[in-house]
Design a protein around this motif. Structure first.
Motif, short mmCIF file in Angstrom:
data_model
loop_
_atom_site.label_atom_id
_atom_site.label_comp_id
_atom_site.label_asym_id
_atom_site.label_seq_id
_atom_site.Cartn_x
_atom_site.Cartn_y
_atom_site.Cartn_z
N VAL A 133 -18.55 5.97 -1.96
CA VAL A 133 -19.66 6.93 -1.89
C VAL A 133 -19.08 8.32 -1.69
N ALA A 134 -19.52 9.27 -2.49
CA ALA A 134 -19.07 10.66 -2.38
C ALA A 134 -20.27 11.56 -2.17
N GLN A 135 -20.05 12.57 -1.35
CA GLN A 135 -21.09 13.58 -1.12
C GLN A 135 -20.55 14.93 -1.56
N HIS A 136 -21.21 15.50 -2.56
CA HIS A 136 -20.82 16.82 -3.07
C HIS A 136 -22.06 17.47 -3.69
N PRO A 137 -22.27 18.77 -3.48
CA PRO A 137 -23.51 19.40 -3.96
C PRO A 137 -23.69 19.38 -5.47
N ASP A 168 -27.32 14.99 -3.45
CA ASP A 168 -25.91 15.35 -3.50
C ASP A 168 -24.98 14.19 -3.21
N THR A 169 -25.50 12.95 -3.24
CA THR A 169 -24.70 11.79 -2.87
C THR A 169 -24.81 10.72 -3.94
N GLY A 170 -23.67 10.11 -4.28
CA GLY A 170 -23.67 9.07 -5.28
C GLY A 170 -22.71 7.95 -4.92
N MET A 171 -23.00 6.75 -5.45
CA MET A 171 -22.16 5.58 -5.23
C MET A 171 -21.44 5.21 -6.51
N PHE A 172 -20.13 5.00 -6.40
CA PHE A 172 -19.30 4.56 -7.52
C PHE A 172 -18.82 3.14 -7.23
N LEU A 217 -14.78 12.26 -13.77
CA LEU A 217 -16.16 12.70 -13.77
C LEU A 217 -16.27 14.04 -14.48
N ILE A 218 -17.32 14.21 -15.25
CA ILE A 218 -17.64 15.51 -15.82
C ILE A 218 -18.95 15.97 -15.21
N LEU A 219 -18.92 17.16 -14.62
CA LEU A 219 -20.10 17.70 -13.93
C LEU A 219 -20.49 19.03 -14.55
N GLN A 220 -21.78 19.20 -14.76
CA GLN A 220 -22.29 20.47 -15.27
C GLN A 220 -22.38 21.48 -14.13
N ASN A 271 -25.36 29.15 -10.06
CA ASN A 271 -25.76 29.87 -8.85
C ASN A 271 -24.92 29.47 -7.63
N ALA A 272 -24.21 28.35 -7.76
CA ALA A 272 -23.45 27.86 -6.61
C ALA A 272 -21.99 27.57 -6.92
N PHE A 273 -21.67 27.32 -8.19
CA PHE A 273 -20.32 26.85 -8.53
C PHE A 273 -19.24 27.90 -8.21
N THR A 274 -18.17 27.42 -7.60
CA THR A 274 -17.00 28.25 -7.33
C THR A 274 -15.82 27.35 -6.99
N PHE A 275 -14.61 27.83 -7.24
CA PHE A 275 -13.42 27.13 -6.79
C PHE A 275 -12.92 27.67 -5.45
N LYS A 276 -13.59 28.65 -4.94
CA LYS A 276 -13.13 29.28 -3.71
C LYS A 276 -13.54 28.45 -2.48
#
Length: 438
Positions: A318-322, A346-350, A373-376, A380-385
């Protein structure tokens, strides 16, 4: 009235222990998850009753693995188990008072285990005989049930004279469950196989068991490491993530593995066979931020088994990511979003594909499974920082994994820009090569 100076401190200590244990059992990602044990009295006998006991795992991502569950309780009176179908008591106890027909179990506190697959048909009932293995509800509801039948003697023979068993326990390796007292509930209703007739249990009571990771294991059982294409640094699992109490018993070489295997075979005892690492965890999950596209980004997840004597069957992660609310494609794993009780998904089970990688093999060349995984992007929120691209929490088989401290996450260089990041496939490849030999 005399005041006992020790009463207040003891009561206060008990209060805090209770609060802490309840808090530890609460899982915000699966707040209603539990294992419910339903005891249905189906018929009366001259000195008791015949009941079907059904264990249903309503937890979304936590299952019971081999060698399976052990269910225990304490009889309220002097009950005995005359016979069982689909399960057996581990200890018969002292039945010397009985002549002729000897009970299956005379223990006041019996412990019952599931039968193994392949037992004769006359010893089976529906949902039995799986070696105590019970799938999670989120992964496979049809396999999340386990049942057995027992004939109870020296018990009441009516709803008014039967006394409910007490002090239920759900035991087994890595099982940290606390069970409620049995509670009488409305009688269960059953539908016949042809769907044309309803039948009803004569009496039903329920027991609810909730999981606590603290009870299951003193230390975490998994850890998370991290890397990214935009930084050559690999962030390892924290040192002693899973405790270093067994560091003197870990396996450091192939020759040592053969020695321990031979010793186990000759003594019939299992010795710790976890590979020697800085983290000392049997499971490591690695999250690698692999590529950046204009509207998407790509992650690689690798689960590595460092245990030389254990396969993980029907594993879950299980991973939690926005950004999981915008997941586009998952390779090599099955994926199911966990409909949250929070405001955002924001949570999914693999979990593994059946007959392909649903078994994580013991440590060695085949001791890992991986997916991409490929995520769109959410612009408004995406960043690598500031470590945004890394998960907030990771669970393996329902246990929360130890994460690196946030200040150790791979950071985005100040000179980085989107064009440079987007064209960094070669850097990503080289970093993965380093990871293979790490």
């Amino acid at each position: 009235m005399l005041f006992n100076k020790f009463a207040y401190p003891l009561s206060l200590a008990t209060f805090f222990v209770t609060i802490i244990s309840q808090a530890a059992a609460y899982d915000p990602l699966d707040p209603t998850g539990n294992i419910t044990i339903k005891w249905d009295v189906m018929s009366w006998t001259p000195d008791g009753y015949v009941a079907v006991v059904t264990m249903t795992n309503f937890q979304m991502y936590r299952h019971i693995t081999s060698p399976g569950w052990k269910l225990g309780w304490v009889w309220a009176k002097k009950e005995v188990i005359w016979s069982m179908v689909g399960a057996q008591a581990t200890d018969q106890g002292d039945c010397s008072k009985f002549k002729g027909n000897i009970p299956h179990c005379c223990m006041r506190n019996p412990t019952v285990v599931d039968l193994l697959p392949g037992v004769p048909y006359n010893q089976q009932i529906a949902n039995c005989c799986k070696g105590g293995v019970v799938a999670s509800w989120g992964q496979d509801p049809s396999a999340a049930v386990s049942s057995f039948q027992l004939s109870v003697g020296r018990a009441g023979t009516s709803n008014k004279t039967v006394t409910l068993p007490k002090n239920f326990t759900l035991l087994g390796p890595g099982l940290g469950y606390t069970c409620s007292q049995a509670k009488t509930v409305p009688s269960s209703v059953f539908i016949t196989a042809d769907g044309r007739r309803k039948t009803q249990a004569l009496m039903t009571w329920n027991v609810t068991c909730t999981y606590s990771q603290i009870l299951a294991s003193r230390y975490p059982t998994c850890c998370v490491s991290m890397s990214s294409f935009y930084n050559s640094t690999i962030t390892p699992c924290p040192t002693c993530s899973c405790g270093c109490q067994s560091r003197n018993q870990c396996i450091s070489s192939d020759s040592e593995i053969r020695t321990v295997v031979a010793m186990n075979a000759s003594t019939s005892q299992q010795t710790n066979m976890v590979r020697c690492t800085n983290h000392m965890c049997p499971i490591r999950v690695h999250w690698h931020v692999k590529l950046n596209y204009k509207e998407y980004w790509r992650v690689k997840m690798t689960i590595t088994n460092f245990n030389h004597q254990k396969n993980y069957t029907q594993w879950t992660l299980v991973a939690q990511h926005p950004n999981l609310n915008n997941i586009t494609q998952v390779f090599s794993f099955d994926y199911k979003p966990l409909i949250p009780y929070q405001s955002t998904n924001d949570t999914g089970m693999f979990y593994g594909l059946k007959y392909y990688n649903d078994i994580l093999m013991e440590s060695g060349p085949d001791g890992n499974v991986q997916s991409e995984l490929i995520l769109q992007k959410d612009m408004n929120a995406f960043t690598f920082k500031q470590g945004w691209a890394f998960p907030r929490k990771i669970y393996f088989n329902g246990d929360e994994c130890m994460m690196p401290p946030p200040d150790a996450y791979p950071y985005l260089p100040n000179s980085a820009n989107s064009d440079l990041i987007a064209s960094s496939a070669m850097a990503s490849f080289l970093l993965l090569v380093l990871l293979v030999f790490w």
